[in-house]
Structure formats: C-alpha cells, structure tokens
Design a protein around this motif. Sequence first.
Motif, short mmCIF file in Angstrom:
data_model
loop_
_atom_site.label_atom_id
_atom_site.label_comp_id
_atom_site.label_asym_id
_atom_site.label_seq_id
_atom_site.Cartn_x
_atom_site.Cartn_y
_atom_site.Cartn_z
N LEU A 22 0.94 -1.14 -0.09
CA LEU A 22 0.04 0.00 0.01
C LEU A 22 0.89 1.42 0.01
O LEU A 22 0.65 2.11 -0.72
N ARG A 23 1.87 1.23 0.79
CA ARG A 23 2.86 2.37 0.91
C ARG A 23 3.63 2.50 -0.39
O ARG A 23 4.07 3.56 -0.95
N ALA A 24 4.16 1.24 -0.80
CA ALA A 24 4.85 1.42 -2.16
C ALA A 24 3.93 1.67 -3.30
O ALA A 24 4.50 2.52 -4.22
N THR A 25 2.78 1.60 -3.31
CA THR A 25 1.78 1.94 -4.34
C THR A 25 1.60 3.70 -4.20
O THR A 25 1.79 4.53 -5.34
N ARG A 26 1.49 4.23 -3.08
CA ARG A 26 1.22 5.68 -2.75
C ARG A 26 2.54 6.35 -3.21
O ARG A 26 2.39 7.40 -3.96
N ILE A 27 3.82 5.71 -2.82
CA ILE A 27 5.04 6.42 -3.31
C ILE A 27 5.36 6.42 -4.62
O ILE A 27 5.57 7.42 -5.36
N ALA A 28 5.03 5.42 -5.53
CA ALA A 28 4.80 5.35 -7.05
C ALA A 28 4.03 6.43 -7.59
O ALA A 28 4.16 6.91 -8.64
N ALA A 29 2.79 6.56 -6.99
CA ALA A 29 1.62 7.54 -7.53
C ALA A 29 2.26 8.89 -7.33
O ALA A 29 2.39 9.87 -8.09
N TYR A 30 2.76 9.15 -6.25
CA TYR A 30 3.53 10.52 -5.88
C TYR A 30 4.85 10.90 -6.89
O TYR A 30 5.14 11.72 -7.35
N SER A 31 5.69 9.77 -7.08
CA SER A 31 6.64 9.81 -8.00
C SER A 31 6.31 10.23 -9.54
O SER A 31 7.19 10.46 -10.20
N LEU A 32 5.31 9.51 -9.85
CA LEU A 32 4.83 9.87 -11.23
C LEU A 32 4.12 10.97 -11.49
O LEU A 32 4.21 11.59 -12.67
N VAL A 33 4.05 11.97 -10.52
CA VAL A 33 3.38 13.36 -10.76
C VAL A 33 4.31 14.35 -11.64
O VAL A 33 4.02 14.75 -12.65
N PRO A 34 5.69 14.22 -11.07
CA PRO A 34 6.53 15.29 -11.85
C PRO A 34 6.82 14.98 -13.39
O PRO A 34 6.80 15.56 -14.16
N LEU A 35 6.88 13.37 -13.64
CA LEU A 35 6.91 12.86 -14.88
C LEU A 35 5.60 13.35 -15.69
O LEU A 35 5.95 13.92 -16.88
N GLY A 36 4.64 13.29 -15.20
CA GLY A 36 3.37 13.50 -15.93
C GLY A 36 3.16 15.01 -16.07
O GLY A 36 2.85 15.41 -16.91
N LEU A 37 3.77 15.72 -15.41
CA LEU A 37 3.66 17.43 -15.47
C LEU A 37 4.60 17.82 -16.54
O LEU A 37 4.53 18.78 -17.35
N VAL A 38 5.69 17.02 -16.71
CA VAL A 38 6.71 17.43 -17.79
C VAL A 38 6.14 16.99 -19.13
O VAL A 38 6.10 17.63 -20.21
N MET A 39 5.42 15.75 -19.23
CA MET A 39 4.93 15.22 -20.34
C MET A 39 3.96 16.05 -20.98
O MET A 39 3.68 16.22 -22.01
N THR A 40 2.99 16.81 -20.03
CA THR A 40 1.76 17.61 -20.39
C THR A 40 2.21 18.84 -20.90
O THR A 40 1.34 19.71 -21.19
N GLY A 41 3.46 19.31 -20.50
CA GLY A 41 3.93 20.58 -20.79
C GLY A 41 3.49 21.72 -19.85
O GLY A 41 3.85 22.86 -19.88
N VAL A 42 3.26 21.40 -18.47
CA VAL A 42 3.04 22.25 -17.39
C VAL A 42 4.38 22.65 -16.87
O VAL A 42 4.44 24.18 -16.40
N VAL A 43 5.43 22.04 -17.13
CA VAL A 43 6.70 22.40 -16.59
C VAL A 43 7.16 23.51 -17.38
O VAL A 43 7.75 24.62 -16.99
#
Length: 151
Positions: free
Chosen positions: A28-49
């Motif tokens: 459960l904790r590993a899934t939560r950490i993975a979710a948080y760690s994918l946020v910066p990558l998603g922001l880069v891919m969408t162009g927000v950064v």
Amino acid sequence: MIAETVCAAVSAAGLGLAAITAYRKRFLRATRIAAYSLVPLGLVMTGVVEWVADTAFSPTAWAGFGVLGAAWFLFMTTRAVERRRGVTGKDRKAAKASGTEAIAPAASAPSLGRSSQPAARPAAAPRKTGSGASGADDFSDIEAILKKHGI
C-alpha cells in the motif's frame, strides 16, 4: 530542459524507493510512493513544467501578476471601506425626511408599489384572555423571567 531532467530524476528516484518498499511487503505504501513519484513526470509530459518555466522568466507574465494583485488590492480596499462606513445619522435623517417608507405602517408585508392584490386589512384589536387581561398583560410572565435573570 534542466527542469525536465530534474523532474525525470525525481520520478526515477521515487519509483526506486517504491520498489524497495514493495520488496519489504508494504504494498500500500509502495503504491502511494509510486503515485507521488509519477506526478513530476506527468507534469513534464503535459507541458506544465515548460509553461511554468516560461512564465517564471517572462516580464510580461510578472506584469500581469502585478496587475492582478493591484485589482485584488482595490477590491479588498473598497470592501473594507464599505464595512467600516456603516449608516450615519445624516443618512437616517435624510431617509426620514424623504417621507418614503419601505414598509407601510399597518401592513404585514413590505409595500412594493401597486399590485393586483387587495389592500392590507387593518390590524385587529388584541384579544382578551379568559381572565379579562389585555394584550399588554400577555407578556408579564416573560417580563418576570427577564427581570429574574437581570435582563
């Protein structure tokens, strides 16, 4: 380009940490950490950064934020002045001198001008109770309670 690299590195480190946490059987904790760690990558891919980086170094964008701040300041200032102003005695005297009242003296509802409804009936005389008391005596028990509590 530097921001995208940093975000990708943060995501990779987060996914590595999630893998170690999953190895320790804390899924459960590993899934939560993975979710948080994918946020910066998603922001880069969408162009927000890229948009944020362009906005942060743009004088026009900062001038726009300054204009928005000035507008907000003006709104808040006028709101504070309205709250502090209140109605003065001169305003009350002027309203009384104009002779127009919002509510007719004997009406049970505000007078909103001419309407198709019949005129309001005059107030009925206060009814008498079985002991012969008048309308003013109906509140004697309430007055006694208030006097008892010092009100």
